[in-house]
Scaffold this motif. Structure first.
Motif, PDB file in Angstrom:
ATOM      1  N   TRP A  67     -10.894  -4.479  -3.678  1.00 43.22           N
ATOM      2  CA  TRP A  67      -9.717  -5.251  -3.272  1.00 43.22           C
ATOM      3  C   TRP A  67      -9.975  -6.755  -3.426  1.00 43.22           C
ATOM      4  CZ3 TRP A  67      -7.179  -1.719   0.751  1.00 43.22           C
ATOM      5  CH2 TRP A  67      -5.790  -1.787   0.653  1.00 43.22           C
ATOM      6  N   CYS A  95      -6.448   0.555  -6.915  1.00 37.95           N
ATOM      7  CA  CYS A  95      -6.339  -0.728  -6.224  1.00 37.95           C
ATOM      8  C   CYS A  95      -6.389  -1.838  -7.264  1.00 37.95           C
ATOM      9  CB  CYS A  95      -7.453  -0.894  -5.200  1.00 37.95           C
ATOM     10  SG  CYS A  95      -7.356  -2.436  -4.273  1.00 37.95           S
ATOM     11  N   MET A 139       0.861  -1.174   0.000  1.00 39.15           N
ATOM     12  CA  MET A 139       0.000   0.000   0.000  1.00 39.15           C
ATOM     13  C   MET A 139       0.904   1.232   0.000  1.00 39.15           C
ATOM     14  SD  MET A 139      -2.743  -1.122   2.954  1.00 39.15           S
ATOM     15  CE  MET A 139      -3.505   0.515   2.903  1.00 39.15           C
ATOM     16  N   GLY A 171      -7.226  -3.670   3.799  1.00 41.71           N
ATOM     17  CA  GLY A 171      -6.308  -4.427   2.946  1.00 41.71           C
ATOM     18  C   GLY A 171      -5.811  -5.691   3.615  1.00 41.71           C
ATOM     19  N   MET A 214      -2.017  -1.120  -3.845  1.00 41.92           N
ATOM     20  CA  MET A 214      -2.997  -0.063  -3.620  1.00 41.92           C
ATOM     21  C   MET A 214      -2.236   1.247  -3.465  1.00 41.92           C
ATOM     22  SD  MET A 214      -4.297   1.988  -0.953  1.00 41.92           S
ATOM     23  CE  MET A 214      -5.824   2.530  -0.218  1.00 41.92           C
TER      24      MET A 214
END
Length: 570
Positions: A429, A323, A257, A358, A328
């Protein structure tokens, strides 16, 4: 500086923050135990163990619990709250996972990571924290590494997304002055302590080590710096000693991320967003080789543009989230309180709420991959001709089925929040990770295994009942005869004790032999009994069925031969 010159300048990420989430499968420590409790084993290691359990704000002092923690908690639905934070303090005395099914361990000896970049320069990233996330009753652990830096050019950000966070090199360069250098990786990765001392360094250039490890173990090695970070846990396919062993589940590029704050996020081009979202190679001046349909599909499936309207050039519509599943990226305006504030802005939510979202999505995928890996291992170790192997196979499959059932009811859920952005991001996601399809595939495989085991058990029970029935029927003749005539059919003279014991032995041995012989011929005898009871058969056919009782082995061998030849025929 002219406006035209300023437009040609590369955008600068005023704040760069990245969280790596690396899922690993934990190998069983004790055979037969369904709940392995790896976290307790890690906590029990006292010597050379840098990991210490991290107590969260819910288990600490009330003065450490702030509004930010409250906003994080209420973001999620009640069943997700129980997953993330547990059942409450009263459950600590109950058996199970106690206050929370998640146990977090943190190490504080690493202060920053020094990266060797492609142009020969070095870059230091500050380490925010390094954690291990264990989950009750699921043999999966997540290594979570959060790093940050300020004022990085966009090209450097693209390089970090592309090169940093690789478990091992995928290939090496050939030819030229840099022959043998790991391709697509950072030149070097070093963990530094607060005094600047190097604690561990990558060995991506040691090509022979990686090649030999794959040749020897049929599994990839990981970089020395990652081995150091995970110690005292050790790689399963290695010579290192350790009770807590792990193996890889995912691709060698670790999920990540990334948070980026620019002075003008609208200055990023369409291709910049594709490079960031897909973590491709840095911009080299050449356009991407993708077609318009590919670019459009990327924007449709991977870009969350609820708060992104470049036509307005408005601060309230300057945030874009990409994403793709493994990656992401959140992009927004630097200095905007609603975006960059570490306590109340999207930066705080990125580090906490969206990180947890996540983590849940990747935990779902890692758990399903772990269960599928267990099935593959169980089948690969099955020897159909070995009774003990079949018994171990059945036990392993049933344990996996039970773990999947508990995972399904305890951890699997399709919705985490009712807040629009949190809800949409979790759906994106999970969809881009393919969790739903993976779940359905695993569920179908487990149902197939279950049906096979039930059919096999039923078949064995039916065969046992058939044999017992045949033995009972043929033993019934002797029972009726002896019962009607009495046990003393032949009135002999009184016998001594030895004579009586000898008589019992003389009667018992033929009886046992007859019983075993009847069991051996039970299948053929059953067919003969069916033929006798079938009124459509003639006497000749029934007699042939009687004769086949003693020809069964030969016929069975011929039948097996015909069956094998039929199976081998194209």
């Amino acid at each position: 500086m002219s406006p035209h010159a300023s437009q040609l300048e590369a955008p600068i990420a005023r704040h760069f923050r990245q969280i790596l989430m690396w899922p690993l499968r934990l190998m069983p420590m004790r055979a037969g135990d369904q709940v392995q409790r790896h976290s307790e084993a890690l906590a029990a290691i006292g010597e050379n163990n840098p990991w210490r359990e991290q107590r969260d704000e819910f288990t600490g002092s009330p003065t450490d619990f702030h509004e930010r923690h409250y906003r994080e908690f209420v973001t999620f639905l009640p069943h997700v709250q129980r997953f993330l934070y547990g059942q409450g303090r009263s459950s600590a005395t109950q058996r199970g996972y106690g206050e929370s099914p998640i146990r977090i361990f943190r190490r504080n000896d690493i202060d920053r990571v020094r990266l060797g970049c492609e142009d020969g320069s070095t870059l230091d990233l500050k380490v925010q924290h390094i954690d291990l996330y264990f989950f009750y009753d699921v043999d999966v652990v997540f290594l979570v590494l959060e790093v940050f830096a300020d004022n990085l050019p966009l090209s450097r950000v693209q390089e970090l997304l592309f090169r940093f966070g690789r478990a091992f090199p995928a290939k090496w360069t050939s030819g030229g002055s840099e022959d043998g250098r790991a391709a697509q990786c950072m030149r070097s990765v070093q963990w530094l302590d607060r005094e600047g001392r190097v604690l561990a360094e990558s060995d991506y250039g040691d090509r022979e080590r990686y090649l030999r490890h794959v040749w020897e173990h049929r599994a990839s090695a990981i970089g020395r710096h990652w081995e150091f970070l995970l110690s005292p846990m050790v790689l399963h396919h290695s010579e290192a000693k350790g009770d807590i062993r792990y193996r890889q589940l995912e691709y060698h590029r670790q999920p990540k991320m990334t948070f980026l704050a620019f002075d003008d996020p609208f200055a990023l081009t369409r291709e910049d967003f594709v490079r960031l979202g897909q973590a491709t190679q840095p911009d080299d001046g050449r356009p991407l080789p993708y077609s318009e349909s590919v670019m459009a599909e990327f924007e449709r499936s991977s870009c969350y543009d609820r708060f992104w309207v470049p036509e307005r050039r408005n601060d309230n519509a300057s945030t874009r989230v990409i994403c793709t599943g493994p990656s992401m990226v959140m992009v927004g305006r630097h200095g905007l309180a609603g975006y960059s504030d570490e306590q109340n802005g999207l930066l705080a939510e990125f580090r906490h709420q969206y990180f947890l979202i996540g983590l849940i999505a990747h935990f779902h995928r890692a758990s399903l991959l772990m269960l599928m890996d267990r099935l593959v291992v169980a089948v690969s170790l099955l020897d159909a001709d070995d009774v003990d192997s079949r018994r171990r196979f059945k036990r392993g499959i049933r344990q996996t089925m039970e773990i999947f059932l508990r995972f399904n009811h305890r951890y699997w859920f399709g919705e985490v929040s009712k807040q629009s952005m949190a809800k949409d991001l979790f759906e994106m996601w999970s969809r881009n990770l393919g969790n739903e399809a993976l779940y359905n595939e695993l569920r179908a495989e487990i149902l197939d295994m279950d049906n096979y085991l039930e059919a096999d058990d039923s078949r064995r029970q039916n065969e046992t009942l058939l044999r017992l029935t045949v033995v009972t029927i043929f033993g019934l003749v002797g029972t009726i005869v002896t019962g009607f005539l009495g046990m003393n059919i032949f009135d002999g003279p009184p016998a001594t004790l030895i004579g009586k014991i000898g008589a019992v032995v003389v009667v018992a041995i033929p009886t046992l032999l007859l019983t075993f012989y009847t069991l051996k011929k039970s299948s053929a005898l059953s067919e003969f009994m069916d033929a006798v009871s079938d009124d459509t058969l003639t006497r000749r056919q029934k007699f042939r069925s009687f004769v086949r009782i003693w020809r069964t082995p030969r016929n069975a061998r011929r039948h097996d031969d015909r069956t094998r030849s039929g199976m081998n025929a194209p």
